[in-house]
Design an enzyme around this catalytic site. Sequence first.
Site, PDB file in Angstrom:
ATOM      1  CG  HIS A  95      -1.971  -1.039   1.202  1.00 23.86           C
ATOM      2  ND1 HIS A  95      -3.132  -0.927   0.462  1.00 23.86           N
ATOM      3  CD2 HIS A  95      -2.032  -2.262   1.810  1.00 23.86           C
ATOM      4  CE1 HIS A  95      -3.863  -2.014   0.629  1.00 23.86           C
ATOM      5  NE2 HIS A  95      -3.224  -2.839   1.438  1.00 23.86           N
TER       6      HIS A  95
ATOM      7  CD  GLN B  41      -9.321  -2.730   2.731  1.00 25.16           C
ATOM      8  OE1 GLN B  41      -9.797  -1.735   2.213  1.00 25.16           O
ATOM      9  NE2 GLN B  41      -8.310  -3.384   2.191  1.00 25.16           N
TER      10      GLN B  41
ATOM     11  CG  HIS C 266     -10.372  -7.720   3.851  1.00 25.45           C
ATOM     12  ND1 HIS C 266     -10.123  -7.204   5.098  1.00 25.45           N
ATOM     13  CD2 HIS C 266      -9.252  -7.512   3.126  1.00 25.45           C
ATOM     14  CE1 HIS C 266      -8.900  -6.676   5.121  1.00 25.45           C
ATOM     15  NE2 HIS C 266      -8.356  -6.869   3.942  1.00 25.45           N
TER      16      HIS C 266
ATOM     17  CG  HIS D 267      -3.993 -10.180   4.101  1.00 25.19           C
ATOM     18  ND1 HIS D 267      -5.279 -10.670   4.257  1.00 25.19           N
ATOM     19  CD2 HIS D 267      -4.131  -8.858   3.873  1.00 25.19           C
ATOM     20  CE1 HIS D 267      -6.136  -9.690   4.119  1.00 25.19           C
ATOM     21  NE2 HIS D 267      -5.462  -8.572   3.876  1.00 25.19           N
TER      22      HIS D 267
ATOM     23  NE  ARG E 233     -18.392 -29.965  14.689  1.00 28.65           N
ATOM     24  CZ  ARG E 233     -17.785 -30.076  15.871  1.00 28.65           C
ATOM     25  NH1 ARG E 233     -17.062 -31.156  16.139  1.00 28.65           N
ATOM     26  NH2 ARG E 233     -17.919 -29.134  16.787  1.00 28.65           N
TER      27      ARG E 233
ATOM     28  CG  ASP F 187       4.678  -9.306  10.029  1.00 34.21           C
ATOM     29  OD1 ASP F 187       4.134 -10.395  10.313  1.00 34.21           O
ATOM     30  OD2 ASP F 187       4.070  -8.218  10.004  1.00 34.21           O
TER      31      ASP F 187
ATOM     32  CG  ASP G  24      -1.132  -5.799   3.882  1.00 37.92           C
ATOM     33  OD1 ASP G  24      -1.507  -4.904   3.102  1.00 37.92           O
ATOM     34  OD2 ASP G  24      -1.850  -6.268   4.778  1.00 37.92           O
TER      35      ASP G  24
ATOM     36  N   GLY H 293      -2.066  -3.331   7.922  1.00 34.70           N
ATOM     37  CA  GLY H 293      -0.910  -3.476   7.067  1.00 34.70           C
ATOM     38  C   GLY H 293       0.323  -3.760   7.905  1.00 34.70           C
TER      39      GLY H 293
END
Length: 390
Positions: A68, A148, A202, A223, A234, A255, A281, A317
């Site tokens: 980003h 986000q 997401h 990610h 299950r 990281d 990221d 991020g």
Amino acid sequence: MSELLITGARIVTEQGVIEDGVLHAKEGRIAFAGGKAAWQPETASPAAERIDAAGRWLLPGFIDVHVHGGYGADFMDANPETLETITKFHAQHGTTGMLATTMTQTREAIDRALGEIYAYSRKEMPYAQLLGVHLEGPFVSPKWAGAQDPKLMLDPQLDWLQDWDERYPGLMKQLTLAPEREGGLAAIAWLRDHGIVAACGHTDATYADIQAAADAGLSQAVHTFNAMKPLHHREPGTVGAVLTDARISAEIIADGIHVHPAALRLVTLAKPPHGVLLITDAMSAAGLGDGQYDLGGQAVTVKSGVARLTEGGSLAGSTLTMIDALRFMVREVGVSVEDASRFASANPARQLGLSATHGSLAAGKQADVLLVSEDLALDGVWVRGKQILA
């Protein structure tokens, strides 16, 4: 462009590691990469820049498909100055190609960023090359919003995608969406038909949802483990589907913050060799110290190098660089340098359809080259044969 000759290197190639290898590049392309015995010294001119690698590694430049920003700049604030700041910073840490990654924002804000990035990428770029754009949202799930903005999330809009593709041809290279949203499968099929990587992220998608999405053309997960329905014995969820479906490549943030080393190891064991992609990221705080920052219009606090939303505390991020990600995979996860290099270069090039020109050290490919010490310090970076870091 300058001519480059590196000798005495451990060269990581698609065929394996070449000891005491030679790399010769001119006019921005690799002319030779191989063993000393096959090298013809007379092909290099006296004017070539000559480097004795003395047993150090030569790796292909890293390709970061999910980044980003960096060094105080964000792709959502794109203009020539911010784009040069980001590409210069990450080039100095081994990234030679990247996808400018946007955030869930209004259509107008995304439009503006796409226009600026498109204009910049059509000119000669002095640092890391912008290979296209990764749209992370806005077609994602508020249940897994992460950093986000859930108020701006919505169902996939095919007319938006068609408009962006027409106005900025070839710019969209990856789009992250929640496949379970209404219109998700149709959007994935459209992306597949237009040569754009369809990625899940997401997302609250079930195992069955991801299977259906892969049937429609889904080929990547962003990610992995973060901001997606987790593994349960299950209901394997998004994570279970990603780990077990060879059609889906898995991005990982190495990281030690986003994912435990054991979980990273699990990904490398579950996926085929071509199925893991290292990403950063990274947000605008990468390369800078702790403090207050902004990510796509949301306030972020960085403390001890960890970026979190100021309100709510979700991870926002990272401050990671690709060379640090490679080091972490080798030192903490236990993969080989060759495998870590594949995750950072060859695999993203394959996903983007760029294997003919990027992602490995071979004759005819772009001269994106990294010189790395035995302890994995970055000693040199060349982008298209031009030295960025000495």
